[in-house]
Design a protein around this motif. Structure first.
Motif, PDB file in Angstrom:
ATOM      1  N   VAL A  55      54.060  50.848  52.416  1.00  0.00           N
ATOM      2  CA  VAL A  55      53.584  49.470  52.508  1.00  0.00           C
ATOM      3  C   VAL A  55      52.440  49.225  51.532  1.00  0.00           C
ATOM      4  O   VAL A  55      52.406  48.217  50.831  1.00  0.00           O
ATOM      5  CB  VAL A  55      53.155  49.133  53.952  1.00  0.00           C
ATOM      6  N   PHE A  56      51.496  50.128  51.452  1.00  0.00           N
ATOM      7  CA  PHE A  56      50.328  49.929  50.600  1.00  0.00           C
ATOM      8  C   PHE A  56      50.592  50.225  49.126  1.00  0.00           C
ATOM      9  O   PHE A  56      49.795  49.890  48.287  1.00  0.00           O
ATOM     10  CB  PHE A  56      49.149  50.762  51.095  1.00  0.00           C
ATOM     11  N   SER A  57      51.712  50.829  48.810  1.00  0.00           N
ATOM     12  CA  SER A  57      51.987  51.140  47.414  1.00  0.00           C
ATOM     13  C   SER A  57      52.913  50.111  46.770  1.00  0.00           C
ATOM     14  O   SER A  57      53.502  50.369  45.750  1.00  0.00           O
ATOM     15  CB  SER A  57      52.592  52.540  47.302  1.00  0.00           C
ATOM     16  N   GLN A  58      53.018  48.935  47.331  1.00  0.00           N
ATOM     17  CA  GLN A  58      53.873  47.882  46.799  1.00  0.00           C
ATOM     18  C   GLN A  58      53.118  47.077  45.735  1.00  0.00           C
ATOM     19  O   GLN A  58      52.975  45.873  45.849  1.00  0.00           O
ATOM     20  CB  GLN A  58      54.334  46.978  47.929  1.00  0.00           C
ATOM     21  N   PHE A  59      52.638  47.753  44.721  1.00  0.00           N
ATOM     22  CA  PHE A  59      51.917  47.112  43.631  1.00  0.00           C
ATOM     23  C   PHE A  59      52.760  47.157  42.368  1.00  0.00           C
ATOM     24  O   PHE A  59      53.576  48.052  42.187  1.00  0.00           O
ATOM     25  CB  PHE A  59      50.593  47.830  43.361  1.00  0.00           C
ATOM     26  N   ILE A  60      52.557  46.181  41.508  1.00  0.00           N
ATOM     27  CA  ILE A  60      53.167  46.210  40.189  1.00  0.00           C
ATOM     28  C   ILE A  60      52.032  46.272  39.167  1.00  0.00           C
ATOM     29  O   ILE A  60      50.943  45.768  39.407  1.00  0.00           O
ATOM     30  CB  ILE A  60      54.069  44.990  39.925  1.00  0.00           C
ATOM     31  N   THR A  61      52.293  46.888  38.043  1.00  0.00           N
ATOM     32  CA  THR A  61      51.300  47.019  36.992  1.00  0.00           C
ATOM     33  C   THR A  61      51.776  46.270  35.759  1.00  0.00           C
ATOM     34  O   THR A  61      52.894  46.471  35.299  1.00  0.00           O
ATOM     35  CB  THR A  61      51.050  48.493  36.652  1.00  0.00           C
ATOM     36  N   ILE A 102      41.041  38.965  32.324  1.00  0.00           N
ATOM     37  CA  ILE A 102      42.399  38.701  32.778  1.00  0.00           C
ATOM     38  C   ILE A 102      42.372  38.792  34.295  1.00  0.00           C
ATOM     39  O   ILE A 102      41.955  39.813  34.851  1.00  0.00           O
ATOM     40  CB  ILE A 102      43.380  39.738  32.189  1.00  0.00           C
ATOM     41  N   TYR A 103      42.817  37.723  34.968  1.00  0.00           N
ATOM     42  CA  TYR A 103      42.710  37.722  36.428  1.00  0.00           C
ATOM     43  C   TYR A 103      43.685  36.754  37.070  1.00  0.00           C
ATOM     44  O   TYR A 103      44.253  35.884  36.411  1.00  0.00           O
ATOM     45  CB  TYR A 103      41.279  37.365  36.843  1.00  0.00           C
ATOM     46  N   LEU A 104      43.868  36.946  38.362  1.00  0.00           N
ATOM     47  CA  LEU A 104      44.625  36.008  39.189  1.00  0.00           C
ATOM     48  C   LEU A 104      43.613  35.094  39.867  1.00  0.00           C
ATOM     49  O   LEU A 104      42.736  35.576  40.581  1.00  0.00           O
ATOM     50  CB  LEU A 104      45.435  36.738  40.262  1.00  0.00           C
ATOM     51  N   ASN A 161      40.167  46.345  26.584  1.00  0.00           N
ATOM     52  CA  ASN A 161      39.271  47.315  25.949  1.00  0.00           C
ATOM     53  C   ASN A 161      39.035  46.903  24.494  1.00  0.00           C
ATOM     54  O   ASN A 161      39.480  45.830  24.060  1.00  0.00           O
ATOM     55  CB  ASN A 161      39.819  48.743  26.079  1.00  0.00           C
ATOM     56  N   ILE A 162      38.374  47.741  23.720  1.00  0.00           N
ATOM     57  CA  ILE A 162      38.035  47.366  22.337  1.00  0.00           C
ATOM     58  C   ILE A 162      39.266  47.272  21.442  1.00  0.00           C
ATOM     59  O   ILE A 162      39.207  46.698  20.359  1.00  0.00           O
ATOM     60  CB  ILE A 162      36.986  48.325  21.728  1.00  0.00           C
ATOM     61  N   GLU A 163      40.395  47.803  21.902  1.00  0.00           N
ATOM     62  CA  GLU A 163      41.643  47.718  21.142  1.00  0.00           C
ATOM     63  C   GLU A 163      42.531  46.577  21.637  1.00  0.00           C
ATOM     64  O   GLU A 163      43.671  46.431  21.185  1.00  0.00           O
ATOM     65  CB  GLU A 163      42.384  49.049  21.225  1.00  0.00           C
ATOM     66  N   GLY A 164      42.027  45.779  22.598  1.00  0.00           N
ATOM     67  CA  GLY A 164      42.780  44.650  23.121  1.00  0.00           C
ATOM     68  C   GLY A 164      43.776  44.994  24.212  1.00  0.00           C
ATOM     69  O   GLY A 164      44.485  44.125  24.718  1.00  0.00           O
ATOM     70  N   ASN A 165      43.829  46.255  24.615  1.00  0.00           N
ATOM     71  CA  ASN A 165      44.780  46.688  25.633  1.00  0.00           C
ATOM     72  C   ASN A 165      44.248  46.434  27.030  1.00  0.00           C
ATOM     73  O   ASN A 165      43.046  46.497  27.268  1.00  0.00           O
ATOM     74  CB  ASN A 165      45.088  48.182  25.477  1.00  0.00           C
ATOM     75  N   PHE A 166      45.176  46.171  27.962  1.00  0.00           N
ATOM     76  CA  PHE A 166      44.789  45.979  29.355  1.00  0.00           C
ATOM     77  C   PHE A 166      45.874  46.496  30.278  1.00  0.00           C
ATOM     78  O   PHE A 166      47.031  46.656  29.881  1.00  0.00           O
ATOM     79  CB  PHE A 166      44.507  44.497  29.659  1.00  0.00           C
ATOM     80  N   SER A 167      45.480  46.740  31.509  1.00  0.00           N
ATOM     81  CA  SER A 167      46.386  47.130  32.583  1.00  0.00           C
ATOM     82  C   SER A 167      45.888  46.454  33.848  1.00  0.00           C
ATOM     83  O   SER A 167      44.722  46.607  34.218  1.00  0.00           O
ATOM     84  CB  SER A 167      46.391  48.654  32.744  1.00  0.00           C
TER      85      SER A 167
END
Length: 79
Positions: A18-24, A43-45, A55-61
């Motif tokens: 149940v608690f691991s129902q996340f998407i990345t 970046i946010y909801l 980050n400094i390279e423009g990448n996000f997760s």
């Protein structure tokens, strides 16, 4: 006693599912004109506590619950 232990183990397993129902969501934010990566973009909801920054390279997760998969993601940058 054995039934209680089995119930406990099953309960832990169900809780993890149940608690691991996340998407990345991952990506890279770049300037539309120059193609250079943009650092420190927020970046946010909206109206939640889910968010991240590039980050400094423009990448996000960004990891969000699957229940929010149809929500709007906001990218905010000052610069």
């Amino acid at each position: 006693m054995r039934t209680k232990i089995l119930f406990f183990i099953v309960n832990i397993f169900v809780s993890q599912v149940v608690f691991s129902q996340f998407i990345t969501i991952t990506g890279k934010v770049v300037d539309g004109s120059t193609g250079k990566p943009l650092e420190y973009v927020n970046i946010y909801l909206p109206e939640t506590h889910y968010g991240t920054v590039t980050n400094i390279e423009g990448n996000f997760s960004l990891s969000i619950p699957a229940s929010h998969s149809n929500d709007t993601i906001v990218f905010a940058y000052i610069g």
